[in-house]
Write an enzyme that holds these catalytic residues in place. Sequence first.
Site, mmCIF file in Angstrom:
data_model
loop_
_atom_site.group_PDB
_atom_site.id
_atom_site.type_symbol
_atom_site.label_atom_id
_atom_site.label_comp_id
_atom_site.label_asym_id
_atom_site.label_seq_id
_atom_site.Cartn_x
_atom_site.Cartn_y
_atom_site.Cartn_z
ATOM 1 N N MET A 85 -16.436 -15.035 5.622
ATOM 2 C CA MET A 85 -15.994 -16.287 6.152
ATOM 3 C C MET A 85 -14.720 -16.467 6.653
ATOM 4 O O MET A 85 -13.954 -17.449 6.647
ATOM 5 C CB MET A 85 -16.000 -16.906 4.404
ATOM 6 N N HIS A 141 -8.857 -9.854 6.944
ATOM 7 C CA HIS A 141 -7.906 -8.857 6.494
ATOM 8 C C HIS A 141 -8.427 -7.594 6.604
ATOM 9 O O HIS A 141 -9.627 -7.222 7.052
ATOM 10 C CB HIS A 141 -7.305 -9.284 5.185
ATOM 11 N N HIS A 194 -11.790 -6.615 5.442
ATOM 12 C CA HIS A 194 -13.055 -6.892 6.298
ATOM 13 C C HIS A 194 -13.233 -5.651 7.439
ATOM 14 O O HIS A 194 -14.189 -5.469 7.858
ATOM 15 C CB HIS A 194 -13.051 -8.088 7.016
ATOM 16 N N SER A 253 -7.634 -10.274 0.024
ATOM 17 C CA SER A 253 -8.600 -11.438 -0.198
ATOM 18 C C SER A 253 -8.043 -12.459 0.775
ATOM 19 O O SER A 253 -6.784 -12.645 1.044
ATOM 20 C CB SER A 253 -8.518 -11.902 -1.600
ATOM 21 N N SER A 254 -8.927 -13.133 1.377
ATOM 22 C CA SER A 254 -8.453 -14.109 2.134
ATOM 23 C C SER A 254 -7.779 -15.305 1.707
ATOM 24 O O SER A 254 -6.945 -15.998 2.241
ATOM 25 C CB SER A 254 -9.623 -15.019 2.765
HETATM 26 O O1 PAF Z 1 -18.087 -12.629 0.380
HETATM 27 C C1 PAF Z 1 -17.851 -13.683 1.344
HETATM 28 O O2 PAF Z 1 -17.039 -13.693 2.248
HETATM 29 C C2 PAF Z 1 -19.229 -14.582 1.241
HETATM 30 O O3 PAF Z 1 -19.381 -14.813 -0.121
HETATM 31 C C3 PAF Z 1 -20.242 -14.297 2.256
HETATM 32 C C4 PAF Z 1 -20.887 -13.012 1.354
HETATM 33 C C5 PAF Z 1 -19.806 -14.087 3.526
HETATM 34 C C6 PAF Z 1 -21.171 -15.290 2.199
HETATM 35 O O4 PAF Z 1 -20.995 -16.600 2.727
#
Ligand code: PAF
Length: 283
Positions: free
Chosen positions: A27, A31, A34, A182-183
């Site tokens: 989403m 960071h 990801h 975490s974002s």
């Molecule tokens: O973990 C996330 O960032 C969200 O839940 C995902 C898997 C991208 C679905 O929107």
Amino acid sequence: MQIISQSSEWASVPLLPHQHRGFVPTMGALHEGHLALIRKAQAQNDQVVCSIYVNPAQFNNPEDLARYPRVLAQDLERLAEFPNLLVFTPRDEEMYPAPPRLRFDFGKLEQVMEGQYRPGHFNGVALVVAKLFHLVQPHRAYFGRKDLQQTLIVKQLIDDLSFPIELVVCPTIREADGLALSSRNRRLSLAQRQQAVLIPQTLFEVRRRIRAGGYPLPDLYQFVEEQFAQSALRLEYFQIVHRQTLEPVAHLEAPAALALCVAAYAGEIRLIDNVVLTLQKEL
Ligand code: PAF
């Protein structure tokens, strides 16, 4: 890096028959966690897609959705280190041309922890993940273990809908002091950031006590409640559960694969974390 913002563009993205496509759904507000997923996906696949889409369907709280960080320009800068990456940035109108009517039922898996405190959340996650899987058609999908319950929901989705996709769950990436990336961390004030370290510290201490043995379950729960009660954080839940089913553990008996899971608020900001551990029978 190639940016794909319309689903129709997928038709012109080539992938040879023997090649594999890895997929990292996000989403945004990217960071190091990801980026670690993308690196792993690139090591295991010929082509990697990262999607950036803030999915309205998974937010049960409209204020949370409104405040969710949206920093696409910054995200694309961070992704510049991955030259061959495909970045998918769909828009709401394309993902949800009409309000979705489909409902998933994940049974007990969605009735505990995140599912209990965020009604409808996993329905929204499953919906968007299924849509993204259809559009991107990956061979492997990468998710972080910080969202342990989400990984189990996605596994169920893959199995029940027969997606030919391998789920790859990657370890949680932490700051030097233990805070899980975490974002949402970027919304923490300096003081909240310092307070938030209590979350991993408490999890690590409970894990240490379980491994050491001799601590009854109620004492472990009481320890956690006391730790949070003495802090500026507000504990939403702490659970010691079986890692595969998320059912609460009744006895600390080996063999068992466990997870210790927490959700807590620093001010308005909701943070979750977990650690896993395995109890083995002594030979
Ligand atoms: O973990 C996330 O960032 C969200 O839940 C995902 C898997 C991208 C679905 O929107």
